[in-house]
Design an enzyme around this catalytic site. Sequence first.
Site, PDB file in Angstrom:
ATOM      1  N   LEU A 129       0.842  -1.242  -0.091  1.00  0.00           N
ATOM      2  CA  LEU A 129      -0.012   0.157  -0.009  1.00  0.00           C
ATOM      3  C   LEU A 129       0.855   1.249   0.023  1.00  0.00           C
ATOM      4  CD1 LEU A 129      -2.828   1.330   0.061  1.00  0.00           C
ATOM      5  CD2 LEU A 129      -2.417   1.097   2.869  1.00  0.00           C
ATOM      6  N   ILE A 161       4.479  -1.255   3.103  1.00  0.00           N
ATOM      7  CA  ILE A 161       4.400   0.210   3.083  1.00  0.00           C
ATOM      8  C   ILE A 161       5.143   0.738   1.729  1.00  0.00           C
ATOM      9  CG2 ILE A 161       4.276   2.712   3.803  1.00  0.00           C
ATOM     10  CD1 ILE A 161       2.047   0.768   4.929  1.00  0.00           C
ATOM     11  N   LYS A 162       4.378   1.292   0.701  1.00  0.00           N
ATOM     12  CA  LYS A 162       5.286   1.672  -0.388  1.00  0.00           C
ATOM     13  C   LYS A 162       5.949   3.053  -0.248  1.00  0.00           C
ATOM     14  CE  LYS A 162       4.329   0.168  -4.604  1.00  0.00           C
ATOM     15  NZ  LYS A 162       3.267   0.104  -5.820  1.00  0.00           N
ATOM     16  N   ILE A 163       7.252   3.191  -0.339  1.00  0.00           N
ATOM     17  CA  ILE A 163       7.720   4.558  -0.223  1.00  0.00           C
ATOM     18  C   ILE A 163       8.383   4.695  -1.510  1.00  0.00           C
ATOM     19  CG2 ILE A 163       9.410   5.843   1.018  1.00  0.00           C
ATOM     20  CD1 ILE A 163       8.465   4.488   3.444  1.00  0.00           C
TER      21      ILE A 163
END
Length: 379
Positions: A110, A141-143
């Site tokens: 996400l 978590i997509k960064i």
Amino acid sequence: MTNANLAALSEAGVAVWLDDLSRELVQTGRLASLVAEYSVAGVTSNPTIFATALKKGDRYEDQVRELATAGVDIDEAVFQITTRDVREACDVLRPIHDKTGGKGDGRVSLEVDPRLARDTAATIESARVLWSAVDRENLYIKIPATVEGLPAITAAISEGISVNVTLIFSLDRYRAVMNAFLTGLEQAREKGIDLAPIASVASFFVSRVDTAIDPQLDKIGTDEAKALRGKAALANARLAFQAYEEVFSSPRWQVLAEAGAQVQRPLWASTGVKDPAYPDTLYVSELVTDGVVNTMPGSTMEAFADHGTVTGDTIKGSYAEAEQVMDGLERLGISYTKVVEDLETEAVDKFEKSWTELGDSVRDELERAAALAGGSSHE
């Protein structure tokens, strides 16, 4: 029945992930079927995927109606819709996560709000909020791998948040991403955090490199230029894997591995073929090696299931040839540095626009739900 082509890919050490997510995919059982039949072991999402899902599906109507009644704003509605989809997908994939001992598969990604891509502090806070809201240990978590995103990656990892680093185009930036990951693990260890559950992938974008370079080669038009068509993206990815091997065999990494840390696996993203002149499984069959992930759009996955082939390792042993490709591009006056910088800028802009599109779609749905309920239009 398990698809033989995708099973062979998985057996060769490539984790098969789906680059798609929708409530329909989860609730109809289609995702579970893909896990069973297509060896799917993970899911990635992005703002474009969510915007498309909301437009096409009718399974969001009940939640949208509830959100409209509650009078939430657009950003909160987007947050509630996307986190619910990801949470439900995490539950579908949880058996894979448990079976593999939390070693990085069975996870759903996400993305933080892409409007924060140039804001380190806001990205860190968004990662914390999303991690807490989804509340599933098999979440990524997509960064984004922007310059501003690098310290956010370190901060998230240092807090025990598993991260999918996205939008990596250049070899230099990839090395910086791996450094940010290792620094985060070192900080986590100093805090006494168990390193074993912390997982990460580094999403190295593939096809867009050819999309950017091939037109320049066509414009040059020489035999040398023609011979390099369709080779830059694979060369770039293969050299990225060479960098990965160097970093994750270093003494610095060995210290972390002994403390229980997992490697940050390379993930091949943007693997759908854009040029019809190329085989539609090119960026899958030519990037096979043990310990990587390939996240595929549905069309690419179907193509590989139908006629994809695994001919062994297609990365190791290719580094000298890959270097020759990159040297050839430079000789022709094509600036690798400019190409990858432009690609990053374009990608961030594209995801920002998709996020805006997602917000617009949610606003439209909220207004429609409010109108059907006899209420006033949503502001």
